[in-house]
Design an enzyme around this catalytic site. Structure first.
Site, short mmCIF file in Angstrom:
data_model
loop_
_atom_site.label_atom_id
_atom_site.label_comp_id
_atom_site.label_asym_id
_atom_site.label_seq_id
_atom_site.Cartn_x
_atom_site.Cartn_y
_atom_site.Cartn_z
N LYS A 1 -7.68 45.24 6.09
CA LYS A 1 -7.46 46.66 6.40
C LYS A 1 -7.97 47.50 5.23
O LYS A 1 -7.54 47.33 4.09
CB LYS A 1 -5.97 46.92 6.61
CG LYS A 1 -5.59 48.40 6.71
CD LYS A 1 -4.08 48.58 6.75
CE LYS A 1 -3.67 50.05 6.62
NZ LYS A 1 -2.21 50.23 6.58
N ASP B 1 -4.38 57.29 3.58
CA ASP B 1 -3.58 57.35 4.81
C ASP B 1 -2.57 58.48 4.73
O ASP B 1 -1.54 58.37 4.08
CB ASP B 1 -2.86 56.02 5.03
CG ASP B 1 -2.05 56.00 6.32
OD1 ASP B 1 -2.32 56.85 7.18
OD2 ASP B 1 -1.18 55.13 6.45
N LYS C 1 2.99 61.49 6.98
CA LYS C 1 3.95 60.89 6.06
C LYS C 1 4.66 61.97 5.23
O LYS C 1 4.14 63.07 5.06
CB LYS C 1 3.23 59.95 5.08
CG LYS C 1 2.61 58.73 5.71
CD LYS C 1 1.87 57.92 4.66
CE LYS C 1 1.22 56.68 5.26
NZ LYS C 1 2.23 55.69 5.66
N ASP D 1 -4.12 52.09 0.34
CA ASP D 1 -3.89 51.50 1.65
C ASP D 1 -5.07 50.66 2.12
O ASP D 1 -5.12 50.20 3.25
CB ASP D 1 -3.58 52.59 2.68
CG ASP D 1 -2.75 52.09 3.86
OD1 ASP D 1 -2.10 51.04 3.70
OD2 ASP D 1 -2.76 52.73 4.91
N ASP E 1 0.58 56.89 12.49
CA ASP E 1 0.73 56.24 11.20
C ASP E 1 0.77 54.73 11.33
O ASP E 1 0.91 54.02 10.35
CB ASP E 1 2.00 56.74 10.49
CG ASP E 1 2.04 56.38 9.02
OD1 ASP E 1 0.95 56.18 8.44
OD2 ASP E 1 3.15 56.31 8.45
N GLU F 1 -1.79 52.95 12.07
CA GLU F 1 -3.24 52.92 12.25
C GLU F 1 -3.87 51.63 11.75
O GLU F 1 -4.95 51.25 12.20
CB GLU F 1 -3.88 54.12 11.55
CG GLU F 1 -4.18 53.97 10.07
CD GLU F 1 -2.96 53.71 9.20
OE1 GLU F 1 -3.10 53.03 8.17
OE2 GLU F 1 -1.85 54.17 9.54
N ARG G 1 -3.09 48.53 12.16
CA ARG G 1 -3.24 47.50 13.19
C ARG G 1 -4.36 47.85 14.17
O ARG G 1 -4.95 46.98 14.80
CB ARG G 1 -1.92 47.30 13.92
CG ARG G 1 -1.44 48.47 14.73
CD ARG G 1 0.06 48.45 14.94
NE ARG G 1 0.79 48.72 13.71
CZ ARG G 1 2.12 48.73 13.61
NH1 ARG G 1 2.86 48.48 14.67
NH2 ARG G 1 2.70 49.00 12.46
#
Length: 490
Positions: A252, A257, A264, A275, A334, A336, A338
């Site tokens: 990933k 993010d 967030k 991230d 959030d 995202e 996956r």
């Protein structure tokens, strides 16, 4: 080095003798307790060639393992680095029976390289932007001498150096500001790493992702001015036997993010520049794999995107179509990571992967359950699980297994799509992993969630070095070596 409250062993006794029996008194005066990672720096009164002796605590002997040993050496050398250009680590035969000379030597080499990393890349009045895979500020290198050790395999020590340098590469990438390392920059770093290691490289830009129907990663990047991309680094085993299998490492790479429309909280959001820790781990691991030459083909896939808020960002309630044709109801923008991994894992299937590993800073559930001490992993292959445990232990990185019970699958159901991307807080780390498994095409699959171990920011956990850890690099590289069953490096 000392365990518990003991200062014992031939090396300790020799130093004590040279100091006229003053060592234990000096240690007590310095407040040395032998707790893990604690260092006491003592003067040698001009009686030794070295001006100072450092005592390093290893904690309770019955709790000492490869991970704690490596952490202690890292913390200890970090404490004295900058003061010393040269450090000697002495073998002490009074150490616990479980600590082998080769294991200590290997951990010492890794620690000496790891302390060369610094987060302070922008101090001193001038920015130091990333320029290629080896860029980044480092402290003055430590010269390491291994004193009094029984014979240790030099190849093992060379491997340890390779793995630590690759780990530092991942740490530098994770530490980089998102303004300097967006999706295109992350792909450029992957390209530079591939060039340095002699790996094949390919990049899929947004146009190519659209042609392939990779709507999940495209949806994540829709809110950003910087389009998503996917980088592919390929290592070919030196022997034909290793080419019967293809191990895929999928990372990933969310370079920042915000959480998207499901934004967030502001507190700690600056850590979201990291991230992309999974992608950084894959890039670092592939550079190590290129040098170690395991007897198995390996492909590293970097899923690069930025999850931003804008008028074009994906919304809760949207339905996106992934590369394998499954539709996904977006309940939380959030969740995202996956989504990008869904298309990355599917791409690994298209490339012919026979085993798939995905790695990500994925869920708050992992952070709550295991914190920065251990990553969570899941697998539908007992053989891969066993290999991962052995690889992590050898790497000095902790990993705890989560179940893949079928009952959890129902939580991914959606009334309007094939599945949803965020079932809620219950078993969130597990359902995130099971979501990704839906895209693995039935191949043996292993998922690593290292949201917290990627960057230790829990001040109370002092026995784990703070800051970017480069978690996963050494474990992934050792996993490739283990799955290959033999080494190709001469």
């Amino acid at each position: 080095m000392a365990t518990g409250s003991e200062l014992a062993g031939r090396g300790i006794d020799a130093i004590d003798h040279a100091l006229g029996g003053a060592l234990r008194g000096l240690a007590e005066e310095a407040g040395f307790t032998a707790r893990l990672g604690h260092v006491a720096i003592l003067g040698t009164l001009g009686r030794l060639k070295s001006r100072r002796v450092a005592l390093l605590g290893l904690g309770d002997a019955d709790r000492l393992d490869r991970t704690r040993l490596g952490n202690a050496l890292h913390l200890g050398l970090a404490n004295i680095s900058g003061r010393r250009a040269s450090v000697a680590v002495a073998w002490n035969e009074a150490l616990p029976a479980g600590v082998e000379p080769a294991e200590l030597a290997e951990a010492a080499v890794e620690a000496a390289v790891l302390v060369g990393f610094t987060q302070a890349t922008h101090r001193g009045g001038g920015e130091r932007r990333l320029r290629g895979a080896a860029a980044g500020a480092t402290r003055e290198a430590t010269t390491l001498t291994l004193a009094g050790f029984p014979r240790v395999d030099r190849l093992r020590l060379a491997d340890a150096e390779v793995l630590a340098e690759a780990t530092n590469l991942a740490r530098r990438l994770v530490n980089a500001p998102a303004s300097e390392l967006g999706p295109a920059g992350l792909v450029a770093e992957a390209r530079a790493a591939a060039a340095a290691g002699g790996l094949k490289f390919n990049a899929l830009d947004a146009k190519e992702l659209r042609r392939l129907g990779y709507g999940a990663i495209l949806a994540v990047g829709d809110g950003s001015a910087q389009p998503p991309s996917m980088a592919v680094l390929t290592y070919s085993a030196p022997s034909r036997a290793g080419r019967r299998r293809l191990l895929a490492l999928v990372g990933k790479g969310i370079t920042f993010d915000t959480g998207g429309i499901s934004i967030k909280p502001a507190a700690d959001m600056h850590y979201m520049k990291g991230d992309m820790g999974g992608a950084a781990a894959v890039i670092g691991a592939m550079t190590a794999i290129a040098a170690l030459k395991p007897a198995i083909d390996v492909v590293g896939i970097v899923c690069a995107a930025e999850n931003m808020v804008s008028g074009s960002a994906m919304r809760p309630g949207d339905v996106v179509r992934s590369g394998n044709g499954l539709t996904i109801e977006v309940l939380n923008t959030d969740a995202e990571g996956r989504l990008v991994l869904a298309d990355g894992v599917h791409h690994a299937v298209k490339l012919g992967a026979t085993e798939i590993v995905d790695i990500a800073t994925l869920t708050g559930g992992q952070r709550i359950a295991l914190g920065p001490v251990a990553a969570a992993f899941m697998t539908d292959s007992p053989a891969m699980g066993d290999a991962l445990r052995a690889a992590a232990e050898a790497a000095g990185e902790r990993a705890g297994e989560l179940p893949v019970y079928a009952e959890y699958e129902a939580m991914l159901e959606s009334p309007i799509a094939d599945l949803n991307n965020s079932p809620g807080p219950n078993a969130s780390a597990i359902t995130a992993g099971l979501f990704i498994r839906r895209f693995a095409g039935g191949r043996p699959w292993l998922h690593i969630d290292m949201a917290a171990p990627s960057w230790n920011r829990v001040g109370q956990v002092k026995e784990v070095p703070q800051g970017p850890a480069g978690y996963g690099v050494r474990t992934l590289a050792r996993l490739a070596m283990r799955l290959g069953g033999e080494r190709g490096r001469g």
